[in-house]
Design an enzyme around this catalytic site. Structure first.
Site, PDB file in Angstrom:
ATOM      1  N   LYS A 112       4.398   4.708  23.893  1.00 27.87           N
ATOM      2  CA  LYS A 112       5.121   5.509  24.894  1.00 27.87           C
ATOM      3  C   LYS A 112       6.081   4.632  25.696  1.00 27.87           C
ATOM      4  O   LYS A 112       7.183   5.061  26.035  1.00 27.87           O
ATOM      5  CB  LYS A 112       4.138   6.183  25.854  1.00 27.87           C
ATOM      6  CG  LYS A 112       3.410   7.346  25.229  1.00 27.87           C
ATOM      7  CD  LYS A 112       4.231   8.616  25.356  1.00 27.87           C
ATOM      8  CE  LYS A 112       3.492   9.776  24.701  1.00 27.87           C
ATOM      9  NZ  LYS A 112       4.244  11.007  24.694  1.00 27.87           N
ATOM     10  N   LYS A 192       6.531  14.935  10.345  1.00 29.99           N
ATOM     11  CA  LYS A 192       5.556  15.926  10.756  1.00 29.99           C
ATOM     12  C   LYS A 192       6.279  17.122  11.390  1.00 29.99           C
ATOM     13  O   LYS A 192       7.278  16.930  12.088  1.00 29.99           O
ATOM     14  CB  LYS A 192       4.648  15.254  11.796  1.00 29.99           C
ATOM     15  CG  LYS A 192       3.431  16.023  12.180  1.00 29.99           C
ATOM     16  CD  LYS A 192       2.576  15.172  13.099  1.00 29.99           C
ATOM     17  CE  LYS A 192       1.473  16.015  13.677  1.00 29.99           C
ATOM     18  NZ  LYS A 192       0.629  15.315  14.617  1.00 29.99           N
ATOM     19  N   LYS A 195       8.735  20.848  16.859  1.00 28.57           N
ATOM     20  CA  LYS A 195       9.785  21.634  17.495  1.00 28.57           C
ATOM     21  C   LYS A 195      10.969  20.742  17.861  1.00 28.57           C
ATOM     22  O   LYS A 195      12.120  21.094  17.668  1.00 28.57           O
ATOM     23  CB  LYS A 195       9.191  22.269  18.758  1.00 28.57           C
ATOM     24  CG  LYS A 195      10.046  23.309  19.356  1.00 28.57           C
ATOM     25  CD  LYS A 195       9.326  24.043  20.438  1.00 28.57           C
ATOM     26  CE  LYS A 195       8.332  25.017  19.828  1.00 28.57           C
ATOM     27  NZ  LYS A 195       7.956  26.082  20.731  1.00 28.57           N
TER      28      LYS A 195
END
Ligand code: SF4
Length: 324
Positions: A112, A192, A195
């Site tokens: 992250k 994968k 959205k």
């Protein structure tokens, strides 16, 4: 007495086939065997969400999809994380027993930091503590996880264990229920389904839009002409047939290899199968959409039931920590 399961998911709005095959179907199937607590983790979402304009509509749409897919508020507690603020209090208390070194070692924190270097906030490093608070607040004994999430759960177990060692037996150490969540690739056939990447098919699309969307799917890149023999083993459309059309899988493989079926027809067949599998879900969704108050009531009732458990746990924690 059924054991309690906890699982949380970020409010990502309308769910796609990857969410449906990878998590929601599993949620539905656990409901009879366990007391399930399913949480839409809006606070977790804030660690990476800078624009919250769509947060409420995303929660609403996701709840609609969950209920339409078969999550039953009579059997399971379905609620929004921030509607039970006790979790944030427990998060603070657990953060006092969690060595910083444990958190800085978490691989997803390091990822992250790279991904959102402009926004390395405190919530990011504390994420596993909040996740632990989510689970142990409800004294959940079982957490459905994929193999990749095992290190997170191990950390939650360590935090619970450390609290128990310091203040006396309070939390069950949550066990992993290893689940083979299929990793559903998107229509690009590479990443994968997501959205954000725009390679998804929402489960609530109309049949026509589903067809349009599936028609954009990338197939075997080596098959340039209709007369070229295909390689189903490298084709994601073929993989998706595996979920929605298993009885014709062998047949499609044979026809693809001998160029008896073209990719357009193959994709159309897949879209038809997806539409027919999702038809009952979409009908239920339309019925729920017509009753927006019902969705609010489900979440309010879920929060009330979750909060009753949460208050009891928090009071026990505070007593053991000498705060009361
Ligand atoms: S015929 Fe079907 S399985 Fe074969 S490459 Fe085309 S889309 Fe894929």
């Amino acid at each position: 007495m059924k054991r309690r399961v906890f699982s949380g998911a970020r409010p990502t709005g309308r769910q796609h086939l990857g969410n449906y095959l990878g998590a929601i179907q599993n949620y539905v199937s656990l409901q009879d065997e366990y007391n399930c607590v399913y949480c839409i983790v809006d606070i977790h979402a804030l660690t990476s969400l800078e624009d919250t304009t769509n947060l409420q509509s995303n929660i609403h749409e996701m709840t609609l999809d969950w209920l339409a897919a078969g999550l039953d508020p009579q059997k399971s507690i379905i609620f929004v994380q921030s509607h039970v603020p006790e979790v944030m209090e427990l998060h603070t208390l657990l953060s006092m027993v969690t060595p910083l070194g444990w958190l800085l070692r978490v691989p997803t924190f390091k990822e992250k930091v790279k991904l959102q270097s402009h926004n390395v906030n405190y919530g990011l490093v504390g994420y596993p503590v909040l996740m632990t608070a989510d689970i142990v607040l409800y004294k959940a004994k079982v957490v459905p996880v994929g193999e990749d999430q095992l290190p997170h759960l191990e950390l939650a177990r360590e935090i619970a264990r450390r609290f128990n060692n310091l203040f006396g037996d309070t939390f069950p150490e949550p066990e992993a229920k290893l689940t083979s969540f299929p990793m559903v690739l998107g229509l690009d056939g590479k990443e994968k389904m997501s959205k954000q990447l725009g390679n998804d098919v929402e489960i609530a699309l109309s049949p026509e839009d589903t067809i349009k969307q599936v028609m954009t799917a990338v197939t075997d890149p080596a098959r340039q002409y209709r007369s070229d023999p295909g390689h189903p083993e490298v084709c994601n459309v073929y993989r998706l047939h595996g979920y929605f059309n298993p009885s014709q899988l062998e047949d499609i493989a044979g026809q693809c290899r001998s160029a008896k079926i073209g990719c357009v027809d193959c994709k159309m067949l897949l879209a038809v199968k997806i539409n027919s599998a999702l038809e009952p879900l979409r009908e239920r969704r339309s019925a729920f959409t017509a009753k927006p108050q019902y969705i609010k009531d489900v979440l309010a009732d879920g929060a009330k039931r979750a909060q009753a458990i949460a208050r009891e746990t928090l009071s026990e924690v505070k007593q053991k920590m000498g705060l009361i």
